[in-house]
Design a protein around this motif. Structure first.
Motif, PDB file in Angstrom:
ATOM      1  N   LEU A   6      83.563  -4.079  -8.172  1.00  0.00           N
ATOM      2  CA  LEU A   6      83.673  -5.536  -8.213  1.00  0.00           C
ATOM      3  C   LEU A   6      82.541  -6.140  -9.018  1.00  0.00           C
ATOM      4  N   THR A   9      77.666 -10.174  -7.350  1.00  0.00           N
ATOM      5  CA  THR A   9      77.610 -11.306  -6.410  1.00  0.00           C
ATOM      6  C   THR A   9      78.912 -11.505  -5.643  1.00  0.00           C
ATOM      7  N   ILE A  10      79.813 -10.548  -5.793  1.00  0.00           N
ATOM      8  CA  ILE A  10      81.063 -10.735  -5.060  1.00  0.00           C
ATOM      9  C   ILE A  10      80.861 -10.369  -3.595  1.00  0.00           C
ATOM     10  N   GLY A  11      81.551 -11.040  -2.728  1.00  0.00           N
ATOM     11  CA  GLY A  11      81.449 -10.695  -1.323  1.00  0.00           C
ATOM     12  C   GLY A  11      82.830 -10.482  -0.765  1.00  0.00           C
ATOM     13  N   GLN A  12      82.913  -9.699   0.260  1.00  0.00           N
ATOM     14  CA  GLN A  12      84.219  -9.496   0.869  1.00  0.00           C
ATOM     15  C   GLN A  12      84.048  -9.651   2.366  1.00  0.00           C
ATOM     16  N   ALA A  13      84.402 -10.814   2.880  1.00  0.00           N
ATOM     17  CA  ALA A  13      84.283 -11.009   4.316  1.00  0.00           C
ATOM     18  C   ALA A  13      85.236 -10.058   5.014  1.00  0.00           C
ATOM     19  N   GLY A  14      84.704  -9.260   5.873  1.00  0.00           N
ATOM     20  CA  GLY A  14      85.554  -8.358   6.638  1.00  0.00           C
ATOM     21  C   GLY A  14      85.948  -7.106   5.883  1.00  0.00           C
ATOM     22  N   ALA A  15      86.208  -7.251   4.567  1.00  0.00           N
ATOM     23  CA  ALA A  15      86.760  -6.122   3.834  1.00  0.00           C
ATOM     24  C   ALA A  15      85.689  -5.099   3.438  1.00  0.00           C
ATOM     25  N   GLY A  16      84.456  -5.575   3.270  1.00  0.00           N
ATOM     26  CA  GLY A  16      83.395  -4.698   2.766  1.00  0.00           C
ATOM     27  C   GLY A  16      82.831  -3.816   3.856  1.00  0.00           C
ATOM     28  N   PRO A  17      81.731  -3.170   3.550  1.00  0.00           N
ATOM     29  CA  PRO A  17      81.084  -2.351   4.568  1.00  0.00           C
ATOM     30  C   PRO A  17      80.613  -3.209   5.735  1.00  0.00           C
ATOM     31  N   ALA A  18      80.489  -2.609   6.898  1.00  0.00           N
ATOM     32  CA  ALA A  18      80.178  -3.385   8.093  1.00  0.00           C
ATOM     33  C   ALA A  18      78.814  -4.061   7.991  1.00  0.00           C
ATOM     34  N   THR A  19      77.844  -3.363   7.421  1.00  0.00           N
ATOM     35  CA  THR A  19      76.523  -3.970   7.334  1.00  0.00           C
ATOM     36  C   THR A  19      76.146  -4.227   5.889  1.00  0.00           C
ATOM     37  N   ILE A  20      75.205  -5.165   5.729  1.00  0.00           N
ATOM     38  CA  ILE A  20      74.802  -5.594   4.403  1.00  0.00           C
ATOM     39  C   ILE A  20      73.560  -4.816   3.997  1.00  0.00           C
ATOM     40  N   PRO A  22      70.512  -5.145   1.732  1.00  0.00           N
ATOM     41  CA  PRO A  22      69.790  -6.098   0.889  1.00  0.00           C
ATOM     42  C   PRO A  22      69.357  -5.505  -0.447  1.00  0.00           C
ATOM     43  N   VAL A  25      72.149  -5.607  -2.843  1.00  0.00           N
ATOM     44  CA  VAL A  25      72.441  -6.983  -3.281  1.00  0.00           C
ATOM     45  C   VAL A  25      71.431  -7.430  -4.325  1.00  0.00           C
TER      46      VAL A  25
ATOM     47  N   THR B 152      79.680 -14.733   0.354  1.00  0.00           N
ATOM     48  CA  THR B 152      79.247 -13.524  -0.359  1.00  0.00           C
ATOM     49  C   THR B 152      78.489 -12.567   0.554  1.00  0.00           C
ATOM     50  N   GLN B 184      75.861  -8.183  11.646  1.00  0.00           N
ATOM     51  CA  GLN B 184      76.394  -7.733  10.356  1.00  0.00           C
ATOM     52  C   GLN B 184      75.303  -7.274   9.390  1.00  0.00           C
TER      53      GLN B 184
END
Lengths: 286, 344
Positions: A6, A9-20, A22, A25, B152, B184
């Motif tokens: 992708l 800066t794209i984000g996927q609410a729910g669809a991405g990995p469970a944790t972020i 940093p 990013v 995002t 999260q």
């Protein structure tokens, strides 16, 4: 991992990995928006502006009622005095009204943008990683609709009153386009004022001071030759006069004269000078 | 591991007023960090500088190692900001708002639609998706605002007074939502005027006053300075006061204070359970009681304990924080007057 394919800066609410993550990013960030991103963002902001227009039809009052009112009023009040009759005055006056309409509408662009900038949502626009140009250029792009409506109504009411443009369909179309282009270019001046002024009312006030001398000290409603020498000198250099003359040449004669070229050069100059000023002032204010 | 926020010597002056006067902050990854202080203390100004919304006058600020002054565009890609005044578009519907913000951040039309629906669902706004935001209640606006910051899935989220002006039930919902964000993997920096909010949410708290940091620590450390609550006992016979003081000293470690009217004793407690012990002991000693009440420590009491002065309002700097509408006097003052009352 699918997320790598992708754009940044794209984000996927729910669809991405469970944790972020940093670090990931931060690694994906870019130091400035690319030109293509800026264009896309401008289109999104224009979309927002058209949504707002649809929900606040009163925004169209100035571009619908004013041209009709001014055309009728000026024609019947000044027609006899200046050109002997209303029908003789129309070819002189309609291009003048077109220029005046462009100026008034572009002023409204600045006032409305200033008003919009007071709203909380502009805080979010400023905090988003978007081009500083987009929040200004987007609404201005949507305003092309307003210029189109205003120019169309002015021409239509003139034709309804007996005006028969000699330039034919192409000439009228040319004059119509020139009106829109000049209105849009002028709007950058008022947008710049908008970023400097403290309130929408202040923009309105300052813009009036600019608008009145520019429209009335031009050849929009009277032949320049009828004026005292010193005034005639100003009228001849007034950019509005060039736009008016260019519109007359296009609509009445169907001729693409040097005046048309000068009017376009003037428009380009306005954008080149005032667009960067407006964007810089907006970005500085943060 | 890099800190989520690293700030040293942050300064912002509005004319002669130094709204932020040399603040240092260090927010670790994955924590909820609370900035606590009264109106006009410089909380919002600090947040706005870190969010690239106000130029930094002096000092260093880094977000995940990225310099806020030099690379604002990069910082904006890491941050989600939810302001004190809901920064969503009144003229659009909830779904349109989220789609607009998603599109602006380079997300495709189709994906923007999906994300908008998912977020509305997640924040309990699915039923209101196609309603104009101008028709939203305060709580719904805040939730939409927060949802917009999550598009995002930013690793760091700024929340400026997320529950000011909300009713208690909505406030509880907001707290749950904020907690779920940390799960999260987001780090959260929030400002608040409410000690109990900081207490409920924050792992660590910085107390800000007059643009300076006056204390920092876990909620427990801060509360230890004032006790978690105060038991006020009004004696039936003021003659009993020496006896009553002795009884209380015998039950609890904290030193009771006699209030000016002499008939009232204030007892600092670490838990509200201590109240029962004190009352039972007083009954056994035969001390008559006219009235009893338990007060949670207010922000002002914390302030009093830390700074030695009350947390008075400073309308002059509150107006200079630069939020739109900040000068209208609509600064949440009416919601907080109860909290900021001078300690009894």
């Amino acid at each position: 991992m699918s997320t790598l394919a992708l754009p940044p800066t794209i984000g996927q609410a729910g669809a991405g990995p469970a944790t972020i993550d940093p670090a990931e990013v931060v690694a994906r960030t870019s130091s400035r928006p690319s030109p293509s991103q800026a264009v896309a963002q401008t289109f999104s902001m224009a979309w927002r502006a058209t949504k707002m227009m649809r929900r606040n039809p009163e925004q169209f009052f100035d571009v619908t009622i004013q041209p009709l009112l001014f055309t009728a009023m000026f024609a019947y009040v000044f027609g006899g005095a200046i050109s002997g009759s209303v029908s003789d005055y129309l070819p002189l006056m309609i291009p003048g009204i077109l220029a005046q309409t462009a100026l008034i509408t572009s002023m409204a662009t600045g006032v409305q943008l200033r008003d919009d900038m007071e709203k909380g949502v502009f805080d979010r626009f400023k905090a988003l990683p978007i081009s500083r140009l987009a929040p200004l250029a987007g609404p201005m792009m949507a305003d092309l609709i307003r210029y189109g409506v205003a120019a169309t109504l002015t021409l239509a009411s003139g034709i309804a009153m007996g005006y028969r443009p000699g330039g034919g369909v192409l000439g009228v179309l040319g004059g119509w386009l020139l009106t829109i282009v000049s209105g849009w270019s002028l709007a950058w001046v008022f947008t710049w004022i908008g970023t400097l002024a403290r309130s929408a009312q202040a923009v309105q006030g300052m813009s009036m001071l600019i608008m009145f001398p520019l429209t009335f000290l031009s050849n929009a409603f009277v032949p320049a030759e009828s004026l005292p020498g010193w005034l005639e000198a100003f009228v001849k250099v007034n950019p509005v006069s060039h736009v008016v003359t260019a519109c007359r040449d296009l609509i009445n004669d169907g001729a693409v004269t040097a005046q048309v070229g000068w009017a376009l050069v003037g428009c380009v100059a306005l954008v080149v000078i005032f667009a960067p000023l407006a964007v810089r002032s907006y970005a500085r204010k943060m | 591991m890099t800190n989520a926020v690293d700030v040293t010597g942050l300064v912002k002056a509005f004319g002669d007023v130094r709204a932020v006067n040399g603040i240092d902050l260090e927010v670790r990854q994955g924590e909820i960090f609370g900035v606590l202080g009264p109106n006009g203390a410089g909380k919002t100004t600090t947040l706005r500088m870190l969010a690239t919304l106000l130029p930094i006058d002096e000092g260093e600020a880094r977000i995940f190692g990225v310099d806020v002054r030099r690379e604002p565009h990069r910082v904006r890609q890491i941050l989600g900001v939810t302001g004190q005044y809901a920064s969503v578009d009144e003229n659009l519907t909830a779904a349109e708002n989220l789609r607009l913000f998603a599109r602006l951040q380079g997300i495709s039309r189709r994906q923007a639609r999906t994300i908008a629906m998912e977020l509305l669902d997640q924040f309990g706004l699915a039923d209101a998706a196609d309603r104009l935001v101008s028709k939203f209640s305060g709580g719904m606006r805040r939730r939409l605002d927060l949802a917009a910051s999550m598009i995002t899935r930013p690793p760091l989220i700024f929340l400026d007074e997320p529950t000011t002006g909300l009713d208690p039930r909505t406030r509880g919902q907001m707290w749950d939502t904020i907690r779920s964000l940390v799960v999260q993997g987001s780090t959260i920096l929030l400002t608040t005027q409410y000690l109990d909010e900081a207490d409920q949410l924050a792992d660590r708290i910085a107390v800000i006053d007059h643009g300076r940091k006056v204390a920092e620590g876990t909620p427990e450390e801060l509360k230890a300075q004032v006790g978690s609550s105060t038991l006020q006992v009004t004696l039936a016979h003021s003659d009993d006061r020496d006896l009553a003081m002795a009884v209380v000293r015998g039950v609890l470690a904290g030193e009771p204070t006699l209030s000016p009217e002499s008939g009232r004793i204030a007892v600092p407690m670490t838990t509200a359970d201590d109240a029962a012990d004190v009352l039972i002991a007083l009954r056994k000693a035969g001390v008559g009681i006219q009235a009893v009440n338990v007060d949670r420590p207010t922000l002002d009491e914390v302030f009093l304990a830390i700074t030695g002065h009350g947390a008075e309002e400073r309308a002059d700097t509150a107006a200079g924080t630069g939020w739109p509408g900040g000068t209208n006097g609509d600064n949440g003052t009416n919601d907080t007057s109860g909290v900021l009352e001078v300690a009894r």
